[in-house]
Design a protein around this motif. Structure first.
Motif, PDB file in Angstrom:
ATOM      1  N   GLY A 278       7.840 -20.704   8.298  1.00 15.69           N
ATOM      2  CA  GLY A 278       7.294 -21.449   9.421  1.00 15.69           C
ATOM      3  C   GLY A 278       6.499 -22.644   8.948  1.00 15.69           C
ATOM      4  N   ASP A 279       6.300 -23.579   9.858  1.00 18.78           N
ATOM      5  CA  ASP A 279       5.436 -24.717   9.546  1.00 18.78           C
ATOM      6  C   ASP A 279       4.741 -25.178  10.826  1.00 18.78           C
ATOM      7  OD1 ASP A 279       4.776 -26.551   7.161  1.00 18.78           O
ATOM      8  OD2 ASP A 279       4.958 -27.896   8.874  1.00 18.78           O
ATOM      9  N   THR A 280       3.442 -25.392  10.726  1.00 19.04           N
ATOM     10  CA  THR A 280       2.636 -25.752  11.896  1.00 19.04           C
ATOM     11  C   THR A 280       2.011 -27.118  11.686  1.00 19.04           C
ATOM     12  OG1 THR A 280       2.216 -23.416  12.275  1.00 19.04           O
ATOM     13  CG2 THR A 280       0.739 -24.970  13.376  1.00 19.04           C
ATOM     14  N   VAL A 281       2.255 -28.007  12.639  1.00 22.89           N
ATOM     15  CA  VAL A 281       1.834 -29.403  12.502  1.00 22.89           C
ATOM     16  C   VAL A 281       1.029 -29.807  13.737  1.00 22.89           C
ATOM     17  CG1 VAL A 281       2.727 -31.772  12.474  1.00 22.89           C
ATOM     18  CG2 VAL A 281       3.804 -30.026  11.061  1.00 22.89           C
ATOM     19  N   VAL A 282      -0.103 -30.451  13.505  1.00 24.24           N
ATOM     20  CA  VAL A 282      -0.912 -30.982  14.607  1.00 24.24           C
ATOM     21  C   VAL A 282      -0.621 -32.472  14.712  1.00 24.24           C
ATOM     22  CG1 VAL A 282      -3.280 -31.424  15.383  1.00 24.24           C
ATOM     23  CG2 VAL A 282      -2.692 -29.216  14.362  1.00 24.24           C
ATOM     24  N   ALA A 283      -0.297 -32.914  15.929  1.00 25.01           N
ATOM     25  CA  ALA A 283       0.107 -34.315  16.110  1.00 25.01           C
ATOM     26  C   ALA A 283      -0.632 -34.955  17.270  1.00 25.01           C
ATOM     27  CB  ALA A 283       1.614 -34.385  16.362  1.00 25.01           C
ATOM     28  N   VAL A 284      -1.158 -36.143  17.024  1.00 26.67           N
ATOM     29  CA  VAL A 284      -1.745 -36.960  18.084  1.00 26.67           C
ATOM     30  C   VAL A 284      -0.783 -38.130  18.264  1.00 26.67           C
ATOM     31  CG1 VAL A 284      -3.734 -38.344  18.780  1.00 26.67           C
ATOM     32  CG2 VAL A 284      -4.073 -36.261  17.452  1.00 26.67           C
ATOM     33  N   GLY A 285      -0.042 -38.083  19.352  1.00 22.10           N
ATOM     34  CA  GLY A 285       1.039 -39.049  19.515  1.00 22.10           C
ATOM     35  C   GLY A 285       2.050 -38.855  18.389  1.00 22.10           C
ATOM     36  N   ARG A 286       2.390 -39.939  17.720  1.00 24.01           N
ATOM     37  CA  ARG A 286       3.346 -39.830  16.604  1.00 24.01           C
ATOM     38  C   ARG A 286       2.653 -39.585  15.275  1.00 24.01           C
ATOM     39  NH1 ARG A 286       8.578 -41.676  16.966  1.00 24.01           N
ATOM     40  NH2 ARG A 286       8.444 -42.358  14.818  1.00 24.01           N
ATOM     41  N   ARG A 287       1.331 -39.475  15.341  1.00 24.61           N
ATOM     42  CA  ARG A 287       0.574 -39.338  14.100  1.00 24.61           C
ATOM     43  C   ARG A 287       0.405 -37.865  13.708  1.00 24.61           C
ATOM     44  NH1 ARG A 287      -5.402 -41.942  13.842  1.00 24.61           N
ATOM     45  NH2 ARG A 287      -6.119 -40.852  12.002  1.00 24.61           N
ATOM     46  N   ILE A 288       0.737 -37.531  12.469  1.00 23.60           N
ATOM     47  CA  ILE A 288       0.601 -36.171  11.960  1.00 23.60           C
ATOM     48  C   ILE A 288      -0.767 -36.035  11.298  1.00 23.60           C
ATOM     49  CG2 ILE A 288       1.476 -34.544  10.221  1.00 23.60           C
ATOM     50  CD1 ILE A 288       4.250 -35.976  10.607  1.00 23.60           C
ATOM     51  N   LEU A 289      -1.561 -35.037  11.734  1.00 21.66           N
ATOM     52  CA  LEU A 289      -2.858 -34.819  11.083  1.00 21.66           C
ATOM     53  C   LEU A 289      -2.658 -33.835   9.935  1.00 21.66           C
ATOM     54  CD1 LEU A 289      -5.470 -34.547  13.968  1.00 21.66           C
ATOM     55  CD2 LEU A 289      -4.410 -36.548  12.944  1.00 21.66           C
ATOM     56  N   PRO A 290      -3.014 -34.231   8.717  1.00 19.33           N
ATOM     57  CA  PRO A 290      -2.818 -33.310   7.601  1.00 19.33           C
ATOM     58  C   PRO A 290      -3.836 -32.170   7.622  1.00 19.33           C
ATOM     59  CG  PRO A 290      -3.519 -35.477   6.819  1.00 19.33           C
ATOM     60  CD  PRO A 290      -3.562 -35.518   8.309  1.00 19.33           C
ATOM     61  N   LYS A 291      -3.664 -31.205   6.698  1.00 17.32           N
ATOM     62  CA  LYS A 291      -4.626 -30.103   6.600  1.00 17.32           C
ATOM     63  C   LYS A 291      -5.968 -30.644   6.135  1.00 17.32           C
ATOM     64  CE  LYS A 291      -0.982 -26.990   5.448  1.00 17.32           C
ATOM     65  NZ  LYS A 291      -0.217 -26.413   4.376  1.00 17.32           N
ATOM     66  N   ALA A 292      -7.043 -30.195   6.758  1.00 18.26           N
ATOM     67  CA  ALA A 292      -8.374 -30.694   6.394  1.00 18.26           C
ATOM     68  C   ALA A 292      -8.823 -30.037   5.094  1.00 18.26           C
ATOM     69  CB  ALA A 292      -9.356 -30.389   7.515  1.00 18.26           C
ATOM     70  N   GLU A 293      -9.035 -30.858   4.078  1.00 20.14           N
ATOM     71  CA  GLU A 293      -9.423 -30.302   2.775  1.00 20.14           C
ATOM     72  C   GLU A 293     -10.897 -30.542   2.461  1.00 20.14           C
ATOM     73  OE1 GLU A 293      -7.572 -28.236   1.505  1.00 20.14           O
ATOM     74  OE2 GLU A 293      -5.546 -28.770   2.125  1.00 20.14           O
ATOM     75  N   ASP A 294     -11.535 -31.500   3.151  1.00 17.48           N
ATOM     76  CA  ASP A 294     -12.974 -31.695   2.929  1.00 17.48           C
ATOM     77  C   ASP A 294     -13.665 -32.009   4.255  1.00 17.48           C
ATOM     78  OD1 ASP A 294     -12.693 -34.457   3.464  1.00 17.48           O
ATOM     79  OD2 ASP A 294     -12.157 -34.848   1.383  1.00 17.48           O
ATOM     80  N   GLU A 295     -15.003 -31.988   4.217  1.00 19.86           N
ATOM     81  CA  GLU A 295     -15.794 -32.150   5.444  1.00 19.86           C
ATOM     82  C   GLU A 295     -15.507 -33.459   6.154  1.00 19.86           C
ATOM     83  OE1 GLU A 295     -19.907 -29.774   4.485  1.00 19.86           O
ATOM     84  OE2 GLU A 295     -19.981 -31.645   5.611  1.00 19.86           O
ATOM     85  N   ALA A 296     -15.438 -34.542   5.363  1.00 19.09           N
ATOM     86  CA  ALA A 296     -15.239 -35.863   5.968  1.00 19.09           C
ATOM     87  C   ALA A 296     -13.915 -35.901   6.728  1.00 19.09           C
ATOM     88  CB  ALA A 296     -15.262 -36.929   4.882  1.00 19.09           C
TER      89      ALA A 296
END
Ligand SMILES: Cc1cn([C@H]2C[C@H](O)[C@@H](COP(=O)(O)OP(=O)(O)OP(=O)(O)O)O2)c(=O)[nH]c1=O
Length: 190
Positions: free
Chosen positions: A68-86
Protein backbone atom coordinates in the motif's frame (compact mmCIF):
# COMPACT_ATOMS: atom_id res chain seq x y z
CA UNK A 1 -2.31 -19.56 0.74
CA UNK A 2 0.61 -17.53 2.11
CA UNK A 3 0.08 -13.78 2.45
CA UNK A 4 3.07 -11.44 2.50
CA UNK A 5 2.63 -7.84 3.61
CA UNK A 6 5.10 -5.68 1.68
CA UNK A 7 5.21 -2.87 4.23
CA UNK A 8 7.35 -1.61 7.10
CA UNK A 9 4.35 0.22 8.58
CA UNK A 10 3.13 -1.27 11.89
CA UNK A 11 -0.20 0.50 11.27
CA UNK A 12 -0.86 -1.69 8.23
CA UNK A 13 -0.39 -4.85 10.33
CA UNK A 14 -2.85 -3.51 12.93
CA UNK A 15 -5.36 -2.52 10.25
CA UNK A 16 -5.23 -5.96 8.65
CA UNK A 17 -5.76 -7.56 12.06
CA UNK A 18 -8.89 -5.42 12.43
CA UNK A 19 -10.50 -7.44 9.57
CA UNK A 20 -9.13 -10.73 10.83
CA UNK A 21 -6.17 -10.99 8.47
CA UNK A 22 -2.75 -11.93 9.82
CA UNK A 23 0.02 -11.98 7.20
CA UNK A 24 2.33 -14.99 7.19
CA UNK A 25 5.32 -12.70 6.75
CA UNK A 26 6.22 -9.02 6.56
CA UNK A 27 8.77 -8.06 3.94
CA UNK A 28 9.11 -4.29 3.31
CA UNK A 29 10.01 -3.25 -0.22
CA UNK A 30 12.29 -0.26 0.49
CA UNK A 31 12.00 1.46 -2.89
CA UNK A 32 12.85 4.98 -4.08
CA UNK A 33 9.74 6.98 -3.13
CA UNK A 34 10.58 10.17 -5.04
CA UNK A 35 7.60 11.48 -7.03
CA UNK A 36 8.23 12.18 -10.71
CA UNK A 37 8.14 15.76 -11.87
CA UNK A 38 4.49 16.95 -12.03
CA UNK A 39 3.24 13.43 -11.22
CA UNK A 40 -0.44 13.60 -10.20
CA UNK A 41 -0.91 12.43 -6.56
CA UNK A 42 -3.25 9.53 -7.41
CA UNK A 43 -0.87 8.29 -10.08
CA UNK A 44 2.04 8.51 -7.66
CA UNK A 45 0.24 6.56 -4.90
CA UNK A 46 -0.82 3.85 -7.34
CA UNK A 47 2.66 3.62 -8.83
CA UNK A 48 4.28 3.28 -5.39
CA UNK A 49 1.88 0.53 -4.25
CA UNK A 50 2.39 -1.36 -7.52
CA UNK A 51 6.19 -1.08 -7.37
CA UNK A 52 6.36 -2.20 -3.73
CA UNK A 53 4.17 -5.22 -4.51
CA UNK A 54 6.10 -6.16 -7.64
CA UNK A 55 9.52 -6.04 -5.97
CA UNK A 56 8.40 -8.10 -3.00
CA UNK A 57 6.45 -10.60 -5.14
CA UNK A 58 9.68 -11.42 -6.99
CA UNK A 59 11.06 -12.64 -3.65
CA UNK A 60 8.01 -14.80 -2.83
CA UNK A 61 6.88 -16.79 -5.85
CA UNK A 62 3.48 -18.45 -5.38
CA UNK A 63 2.44 -16.22 -2.47
CA UNK A 64 -0.08 -13.39 -2.27
CA UNK A 65 1.66 -10.05 -1.84
CA UNK A 66 -0.11 -6.95 -0.53
CA UNK A 67 1.39 -3.45 -0.67
CA UNK A 68 0.00 0.00 0.00
CA UNK A 69 0.93 3.63 -0.30
CA UNK A 70 -0.70 6.63 1.36
CA UNK A 71 -0.27 10.12 -0.04
CA UNK A 72 -1.54 13.46 1.28
CA UNK A 73 -2.29 15.95 -1.48
CA UNK A 74 -3.29 19.60 -1.49
CA UNK A 75 -4.52 20.13 -5.01
CA UNK A 76 -1.84 18.68 -7.27
CA UNK A 77 0.81 19.11 -4.63
CA UNK A 78 2.08 15.99 -2.81
CA UNK A 79 3.05 16.57 0.84
CA UNK A 80 6.02 14.39 1.75
CA UNK A 81 6.43 12.56 5.08
CA UNK A 82 7.27 15.02 7.85
CA UNK A 83 10.79 14.28 9.05
CA UNK A 84 11.46 17.36 11.20
CA UNK A 85 9.53 19.96 13.20
CA UNK A 86 9.87 22.73 10.64
CA UNK A 87 8.49 20.52 7.95
CA UNK A 88 5.58 19.27 10.11
CA UNK A 89 4.73 22.89 10.97
CA UNK A 90 4.62 23.93 7.35
CA UNK A 91 2.36 20.97 6.52
CA UNK A 92 -0.08 21.86 9.33
CA UNK A 93 -0.15 25.54 8.32
CA UNK A 94 -0.96 24.48 4.80
CA UNK A 95 -3.72 22.05 5.90
CA UNK A 96 -5.24 24.48 8.44
CA UNK A 97 -8.86 25.43 7.70
CA UNK A 98 -9.06 23.64 4.37
CA UNK A 99 -9.83 20.35 2.67
CA UNK A 100 -7.20 18.02 1.33
CA UNK A 101 -7.16 14.57 -0.23
CA UNK A 102 -5.63 11.42 1.17
CA UNK A 103 -4.99 8.89 -1.59
CA UNK A 104 -4.42 5.38 -0.41
CA UNK A 105 -3.47 2.89 -3.09
CA UNK A 106 -3.19 -0.86 -2.68
CA UNK A 107 -1.86 -3.58 -4.96
CA UNK A 108 -2.37 -7.30 -4.44
CA UNK A 109 -0.35 -9.74 -6.53
CA UNK A 110 -1.83 -13.23 -6.58
CA UNK A 111 -0.17 -16.65 -6.69
CA UNK A 112 -0.14 -16.56 -10.53
CA UNK A 113 1.56 -13.18 -10.58
CA UNK A 114 -1.53 -11.18 -11.58
CA UNK A 115 -1.73 -7.71 -10.01
CA UNK A 116 -4.99 -6.15 -8.81
CA UNK A 117 -5.17 -2.48 -7.84
CA UNK A 118 -7.55 -0.24 -5.87
CA UNK A 119 -7.39 3.43 -4.95
CA UNK A 120 -9.20 5.02 -2.02
CA UNK A 121 -9.64 8.80 -2.21
CA UNK A 122 -10.69 10.53 1.02
CA UNK A 123 -11.29 14.20 1.79
CA UNK A 124 -10.13 15.43 5.19
CA UNK A 125 -11.03 18.88 6.56
CA UNK A 126 -8.95 20.42 9.34
CA UNK A 127 -10.32 23.17 11.56
CA UNK A 128 -8.55 26.50 11.32
CA UNK A 129 -5.55 25.87 13.53
CA UNK A 130 -4.50 28.43 16.15
CA UNK A 131 -0.76 28.91 16.63
CA UNK A 132 -0.93 27.22 20.03
CA UNK A 133 -2.77 24.23 18.56
CA UNK A 134 0.04 23.77 16.07
CA UNK A 135 2.63 24.13 18.87
CA UNK A 136 0.85 21.51 21.01
CA UNK A 137 0.58 19.10 18.09
CA UNK A 138 4.24 19.51 17.19
CA UNK A 139 5.18 18.81 20.84
CA UNK A 140 3.32 15.46 20.82
CA UNK A 141 5.60 14.02 18.12
CA UNK A 142 2.85 11.94 16.46
CA UNK A 143 3.57 13.68 13.15
CA UNK A 144 6.98 12.07 12.80
CA UNK A 145 7.31 10.06 9.56
CA UNK A 146 3.65 10.63 8.68
CA UNK A 147 2.54 11.73 5.24
CA UNK A 148 1.27 15.32 5.50
CA UNK A 149 2.60 15.72 9.06
CA UNK A 150 -0.34 14.28 11.00
CA UNK A 151 -1.90 11.00 12.05
CA UNK A 152 -5.70 10.81 12.15
CA UNK A 153 -5.52 7.81 14.50
CA UNK A 154 -4.04 10.03 17.25
CA UNK A 155 -4.52 13.54 18.63
CA UNK A 156 -5.06 15.06 15.20
CA UNK A 157 -8.55 13.51 15.27
CA UNK A 158 -9.48 16.36 17.63
CA UNK A 159 -8.50 18.90 14.97
CA UNK A 160 -10.30 17.26 12.03
CA UNK A 161 -13.80 18.63 11.38
CA UNK A 162 -14.81 16.17 8.71
CA UNK A 163 -13.76 13.08 6.83
CA UNK A 164 -15.39 11.85 3.68
CA UNK A 165 -14.10 8.51 2.51
CA UNK A 166 -12.18 5.77 4.28
CA UNK A 167 -10.79 6.23 7.80
CA UNK A 168 -8.62 3.11 7.43
CA UNK A 169 -7.42 4.48 4.09
CA UNK A 170 -6.23 7.69 5.74
CA UNK A 171 -4.40 5.68 8.41
CA UNK A 172 -2.65 3.67 5.70
CA UNK A 173 -4.66 0.71 4.37
CA UNK A 174 -8.22 1.02 3.04
CA UNK A 175 -9.85 -2.06 4.55
CA UNK A 176 -12.92 -2.28 2.34
CA UNK A 177 -10.80 -2.30 -0.82
CA UNK A 178 -8.30 -4.65 0.80
CA UNK A 179 -11.02 -7.18 1.60
CA UNK A 180 -12.38 -6.93 -1.96
CA UNK A 181 -8.95 -7.69 -3.45
CA UNK A 182 -8.17 -10.51 -1.03
CA UNK A 183 -11.53 -12.14 -1.81
CA UNK A 184 -11.00 -11.73 -5.57
CA UNK A 185 -7.65 -13.51 -5.22
CA UNK A 186 -9.30 -16.40 -3.37
CA UNK A 187 -7.89 -15.61 0.05
CA UNK A 188 -10.26 -16.91 2.71
CA UNK A 189 -10.58 -14.92 5.92
CA UNK A 190 -13.10 -13.85 8.53
C1 LIG B 1 -2.37 10.99 6.76
C2 LIG B 1 -1.84 9.89 7.63
C3 LIG B 1 -0.69 9.19 7.29
N1 LIG B 1 -0.21 8.19 8.09
C4 LIG B 1 1.00 7.41 7.73
C5 LIG B 1 0.69 6.07 7.14
C6 LIG B 1 1.94 5.70 6.40
O1 LIG B 1 2.82 4.97 7.21
C7 LIG B 1 2.58 7.02 6.06
C8 LIG B 1 2.57 7.10 4.59
O2 LIG B 1 3.70 6.40 4.08
P1 LIG B 1 3.69 5.10 3.17
O3 LIG B 1 4.83 5.25 2.19
O4 LIG B 1 2.33 4.85 2.63
O5 LIG B 1 4.03 3.88 4.16
P2 LIG B 1 5.28 3.58 5.07
O6 LIG B 1 6.50 4.28 4.59
O7 LIG B 1 4.88 3.80 6.51
O8 LIG B 1 5.47 1.99 4.89
P3 LIG B 1 5.86 1.13 3.56
O9 LIG B 1 6.32 2.08 2.47
O10 LIG B 1 6.95 0.18 3.97
O11 LIG B 1 4.61 0.40 3.20
O12 LIG B 1 1.81 8.02 6.75
C9 LIG B 1 -0.87 7.85 9.27
O13 LIG B 1 -0.43 6.97 10.00
N2 LIG B 1 -1.99 8.53 9.61
C10 LIG B 1 -2.52 9.53 8.86
O14 LIG B 1 -3.57 10.10 9.23
Amino acid sequence: MRLILASASPRRVDLLAQIGVVPDAIDPADIDETPRKDEPPAHYAARMAAEKARIVAARHPGALVLAGDTVVAVGRRILPKAEDEAHARSCLSLLSGRRHHVLSAITLIDAEGRARHRLSDSIVTFKRLEAQEIDAYIACDEWHGKAGGYAIQGRAAGLIRALSGSHSGVVGLPLYETRVLLSAAGYVHG
